[in-house]
Design an enzyme around this catalytic site. Structure first.
Site, short mmCIF file in Angstrom:
data_model
loop_
_atom_site.label_atom_id
_atom_site.label_comp_id
_atom_site.label_asym_id
_atom_site.label_seq_id
_atom_site.Cartn_x
_atom_site.Cartn_y
_atom_site.Cartn_z
N TYR A 189 0.84 -1.21 0.00
CA TYR A 189 0.00 0.00 0.00
C TYR A 189 0.86 1.25 0.00
CZ TYR A 189 0.69 0.83 5.07
OH TYR A 189 1.23 1.10 6.30
N CYS A 190 0.25 2.34 -0.46
CA CYS A 190 0.91 3.65 -0.51
C CYS A 190 -0.19 4.70 -0.50
CB CYS A 190 1.78 3.76 -1.76
SG CYS A 190 0.88 3.49 -3.30
N THR A 191 0.14 5.94 -0.76
CA THR A 191 -0.84 7.01 -0.62
C THR A 191 -2.00 6.89 -1.60
OG1 THR A 191 0.94 8.47 0.11
CG2 THR A 191 -1.15 9.51 -0.49
N CYS A 196 2.49 1.30 -4.78
CA CYS A 196 2.19 -0.10 -4.45
C CYS A 196 1.89 -0.92 -5.69
CB CYS A 196 1.07 -0.20 -3.41
SG CYS A 196 -0.33 0.90 -3.61
N ILE A 218 -4.15 4.44 0.21
CA ILE A 218 -4.69 4.88 1.50
C ILE A 218 -5.87 5.83 1.29
CG2 ILE A 218 -4.17 6.15 3.63
CD1 ILE A 218 -1.18 5.32 3.06
#
Length: 259
Positions: A189-191, A196, A218
């Site tokens: 996961y990432c922003t 990701c 996210i």
């Protein structure tokens, strides 16, 4: 005397990316810049041969109109964006730049346009985290692909953090830790999803068998869930808001973030 109703924030913030081959970069850069500037839009648009990545803000009607113009190009017709609102524009200027990669990984063999790793929707991930396993009974681990300072502002509880200084450090960290992921379902996961997405493909290339990326990152997880009980802190963003809470509103202070 009737209560004063709070005003609706007038600034729309939008982020989006798409991996798609672009072969007219200078022309596209100039066209997007001219259109955005004419509508009072600020922020950053990154263009590369591999696609587009944008973080922009502006008056609601203007920004929606600019996104509609962008999607009129068949290459961006299915571009999905994430949005939030703020009282003022969190960017000081408009930049439309041509880069070597829209997110730098220094792994040219990783081509998300050609194939994607499986993705998991936010609500499905929340259910997996609630039950402690995926639908096949494998333990689920969250792998944070962001920089270390972003992780400190907020992260999924018990997420793996390789303390990256920059995303281009990810392949080296993966080589050192891939064996630790065996037998688990790994959700990167990432922003907003772009890091990701590349990370999940890199893990597949490294032989990690059960890999997913969090669809939309996210920000989409916040949009579709309230973050609780698996998220701690806020989400760092690269604009003047700095930190968003689970409602996608600017957090009061970075001091409220997870340690």
């Amino acid at each position: 005397m009737p209560a004063v109703q709070p005003s609706t924030p007038s600034i729309l913030n939008a982020s989006a990316y798409k991996f798609v081959t672009l072969d007219d970069l200078p022309v596209l850069r100039d066209r997007l810049h001219e259109a955005a500037a004419s509508l009072g839009i600020k922020g950053t648009v990154l263009l590369a041969e591999e696609g587009i990545n944008l973080f922009v803000a502006g008056p609601v009607e203007g920004l929606r109109g600019w996104l509609a113009q962008l999607r009129a190009d068949p290459r961006f017709a299915d571009l999905a964006h994430k949005e939030s609102f703020s009282e003022k524009t969190p960017f000081r200027r408009l930049l439309v730049k041509v880069k070597r990669e829209i997110i730098r990984m220094n792994q040219p063999a990783i081509r998300p346009e050609e194939r994607r790793a499986p993705s998991v929707p936010a609500r499905t991930l929340a259910r997996w985290l609630d039950q402690g396993s995926d639908d096949d009974g494998r333990p689920v681990v969250m792998l944070d692909t962001r920089n270390a300072f972003e992780v400190k502002a907020g992260a999924f509880e018990h997420a793996i953090d390789w303390e990256l200084r920059r995303f281009s450090d990810f392949p080296k960290a993966l080589a050192a830790h891939a064996a630790e992921l065996a037998g688990k379902t790994v959700v990167s996961y990432c922003t907003g999803g772009i890091r990701c997405e590349k990370a999940a493909l890199a893990m597949q290339e490294a032989g990690v068998q059960h890999v997913y990326q969090l669809e939309g990152g996210i920000l989409k997880y916040f949009e579709e869930t309230d973050g609780a009980p698996h998220w701690r802190g806020g989400c760092f963003v690269f604009d003047e808001r700095e930190l968003l809470d689970a409602t996608l509103a600017p957090a009061a202070s970075a001091a409220t973030a997870a340690p």
